[in-house]
Design a protein around this motif. Structure first.
Motif, PDB file in Angstrom:
ATOM      1  N   CYS A  58     -35.745 -16.267  15.107  1.00 12.73           N
ATOM      2  CA  CYS A  58     -37.105 -15.874  15.575  1.00 12.73           C
ATOM      3  C   CYS A  58     -37.438 -14.576  14.829  1.00 12.73           C
ATOM      4  CB  CYS A  58     -37.094 -15.674  16.981  1.00 12.73           C
ATOM      5  SG  CYS A  58     -36.632 -13.932  17.746  1.00 12.73           S
ATOM      6  N   ILE A  59     -36.403 -13.675  14.544  1.00 13.16           N
ATOM      7  CA  ILE A  59     -36.809 -12.506  13.653  1.00 13.16           C
ATOM      8  C   ILE A  59     -37.333 -13.115  12.617  1.00 13.16           C
ATOM      9  CG2 ILE A  59     -36.068 -10.419  12.905  1.00 13.16           C
ATOM     10  CD1 ILE A  59     -36.209 -10.187  15.834  1.00 13.16           C
ATOM     11  N   ALA A  60     -36.382 -13.718  11.703  1.00 12.22           N
ATOM     12  CA  ALA A  60     -36.983 -14.205  10.460  1.00 12.22           C
ATOM     13  C   ALA A  60     -38.232 -14.944  10.508  1.00 12.22           C
ATOM     14  CB  ALA A  60     -35.957 -15.105   9.823  1.00 12.22           C
ATOM     15  N   SER A  61     -38.502 -15.964  11.385  1.00 11.77           N
ATOM     16  CA  SER A  61     -39.641 -16.640  11.308  1.00 11.77           C
ATOM     17  C   SER A  61     -40.846 -15.683  11.917  1.00 11.77           C
ATOM     18  CB  SER A  61     -39.497 -17.726  12.379  1.00 11.77           C
ATOM     19  OG  SER A  61     -39.248 -17.181  13.907  1.00 11.77           O
ATOM     20  N   GLY A  62     -40.599 -14.832  12.900  1.00  8.19           N
ATOM     21  CA  GLY A  62     -41.741 -13.997  13.239  1.00  8.19           C
ATOM     22  C   GLY A  62     -42.419 -13.233  12.084  1.00  8.19           C
ATOM     23  N   LEU A  63     -41.442 -12.668  11.265  1.00 10.72           N
ATOM     24  CA  LEU A  63     -41.783 -11.818   9.977  1.00 10.72           C
ATOM     25  C   LEU A  63     -42.404 -12.655   9.048  1.00 10.72           C
ATOM     26  CD1 LEU A  63     -38.667  -9.330   9.743  1.00 10.72           C
ATOM     27  CD2 LEU A  63     -40.851  -8.678  10.590  1.00 10.72           C
ATOM     28  N   SER A  64     -41.860 -13.984   8.921  1.00 14.29           N
ATOM     29  CA  SER A  64     -42.560 -14.704   7.877  1.00 14.29           C
ATOM     30  C   SER A  64     -43.830 -15.152   8.270  1.00 14.29           C
ATOM     31  CB  SER A  64     -41.689 -16.155   7.714  1.00 14.29           C
ATOM     32  OG  SER A  64     -40.332 -15.641   7.350  1.00 14.29           O
ATOM     33  N   MET A  65     -44.217 -15.292   9.524  1.00 17.18           N
ATOM     34  CA  MET A  65     -45.656 -15.431   9.991  1.00 17.18           C
ATOM     35  C   MET A  65     -46.491 -14.268   9.721  1.00 17.18           C
ATOM     36  SD  MET A  65     -46.136 -18.433  11.182  1.00 17.18           S
ATOM     37  CE  MET A  65     -47.758 -18.126  12.083  1.00 17.18           C
ATOM     38  N   VAL A  66     -45.941 -13.217   9.576  1.00 23.42           N
ATOM     39  CA  VAL A  66     -46.649 -12.004   9.364  1.00 23.42           C
ATOM     40  C   VAL A  66     -46.910 -11.979   7.918  1.00 23.42           C
ATOM     41  CG1 VAL A  66     -46.553  -9.354   9.232  1.00 23.42           C
ATOM     42  CG2 VAL A  66     -45.926 -10.625  11.106  1.00 23.42           C
TER      43      VAL A  66
END
Length: 401
Positions: free
Chosen positions: A209-217
């Motif tokens: 979720c860290i990787a996906s959340g930053l990717s959304m940003v």
């Protein structure tokens, strides 16, 4: 402070309206006829598309606590321009997840039971409380955006005065339930396929979720980029890309080491229904984007970073759906495919999310054209032309900002 206009997506509004109407009609049918008559769920397969969608929405909303923690707790002030978009993404994401949970509950009128009927031994109890409390924290973090729009400044000062403990509390809550969603599947060791079942599921859920959340940003930042001057400077986007690559690398190492430790790696030696799903998830969402992001040319390229981040999000979606659906199937004897009503409800709720984000970002000061620099004066960026939301950025700006 100048506010950027929302990117225009040609022809998307009529489609979104149709999907919302179809989803609303499907929801009416679901409540009128019940789950059994409107879904392909059963006693053997009680959790399906909607639970996977919940996992996906919660994970993509992780941009809220990651960016808030980076800016306000670790003082990475250069990322301050994307705090508001991250909070908006998280707020909408959590509200939609709550909506999906109410639709998915067999007795939605009992949604209030966790408030008064505590079961401290249940992971669902912890998740329910974390969802409710963190959504409340997000509403408090989002309130200044609304108040600022209507020039109501007195409550903003009060909110800012008490914001730090609430931010710390919000980061703690989000960290707890991001991992707890993985804990839900620890209760099915003999049902979930060995490629996805592991005692490390909470850890893997949190890292991904860290990787996906930053990717959304990053995707949001690139969507609001125009004419070679992105919403975030190239240097800051490249730093976010490094953090994404680090999270992907940690996830990959932990995942492979776990498979080796449990002796489950042999399941990948032959092509099966499960191994194909696993390879698609790992290659699309982790291996390929990591291989791209280790190159500075990709990290400083708007187009390259766009596609790498998009692949992370897609791979994350594969992972959550594989955990919630594929890993629980007994192919080919016992499989699950959602009904048309389940699909319409999911698409309708997704369209509501996109419409809400577009509307709020257009009429409230969410995307502010500030390019922050460490200890430097922040100048307003020029207004932005409109472009399709899902098209990659056309301009390259490889020079460091």
């Amino acid at each position: 402070m100048k506010t950027l206009s929302v990117p225009h997506v040609t022809g998307w509004r009529p489609i979104a309206i149709i999907l919302i109407l179809a989803g609303a009609l499907a929801a009416v049918a679901r409540f009128a006829l019940g789950l059994g008559a409107t879904t392909n769920l059963s006693d053997e397969f009680p959790w399906g598309l909607w639970i996977g969608f919940d996992f996906l929405g919660i994970g993509l909303a992780a941009s809220g606590f990651t960016i808030v923690a980076a800016v306000h707790l670790f003082h990475a002030k250069e990322y301050e321009p994307i705090v508001r978009p991250a909070i908006l993404t998280a707020f909408i994401g959590y509200l939609l997840v709550v909506l999906v949970l109410i639709i998915d509950l067999g007795r939605p009128d009992h949604f209030w039971h966790p408030l008064v009927m505590w079961n401290p031994h249940s992971v669902m109890c912890e998740i329910s409380w974390c969802l409710m409390l963190y959504t409340t924290v997000l509403s408090l973090e989002f309130a200044p955006i609304i108040l600022e729009k209507f020039n109501i400044h007195s409550p903003i000062k009060w909110i800012h005065a008490v914001s730090l403990p609430f931010m710390i509390f919000g980061v703690l809550l989000s960290t707890l339930h991001q991992s707890s969603f993985g804990s839900l599947y620890l209760i099915v060791p003999n049902r979930l396929h060995a490629l996805w079942y592991t005692p490390l599921l909470p850890v893997l859920f949190f890292i991904s979720c860290i990787a996906s959340g930053l990717s959304m940003v990053v995707l949001e930042s690139l969507i609001f980029s125009r004419n070679g001057r992105p919403f975030l400077p190239t240097r800051l986007r490249a730093n976010l890309a490094k953090a994404i690559a680090l999270a992907l690398a940690v996830y990959f190492v932990v995942r492979i080491q776990d498979l080796l430790t449990r002796g489950a790696l042999h399941d990948l030696t032959t092509l099966t229904y499960y191994s194909v799903a696993f390879y698609a998830e790992l290659l699309v969402g982790f291996v390929i984007p990591f291989a791209l992001l280790i190159f500075e040319k990709v990290r400083t390229s708007q187009t390259g970073l766009y596609y790498a981040s998009l692949m992370v999000v897609l791979g994350f979606a594969f992972n959550r759906m594989n955990t919630a659906i594929t890993g629980l199937e007994r192919y080919p004897s016992q499989t699950y495919f959602p009904s048309i009503i389940e699909i319409f409800i999911m698409l309708g709720i997704t369209a509501v999310g996109f419409c809400a984000f577009s509307f709020i970002a257009e009429y409230l000061p969410v995307f502010t054209a500030e390019e922050a620099g460490a200890g430097q004066h922040r100048d307003a960026a020029p207004s932005v032309e409109k472009k399709p939301l899902f098209a990659p950025p056309e301009c390259e700006d490889p020079r460091p900002s």
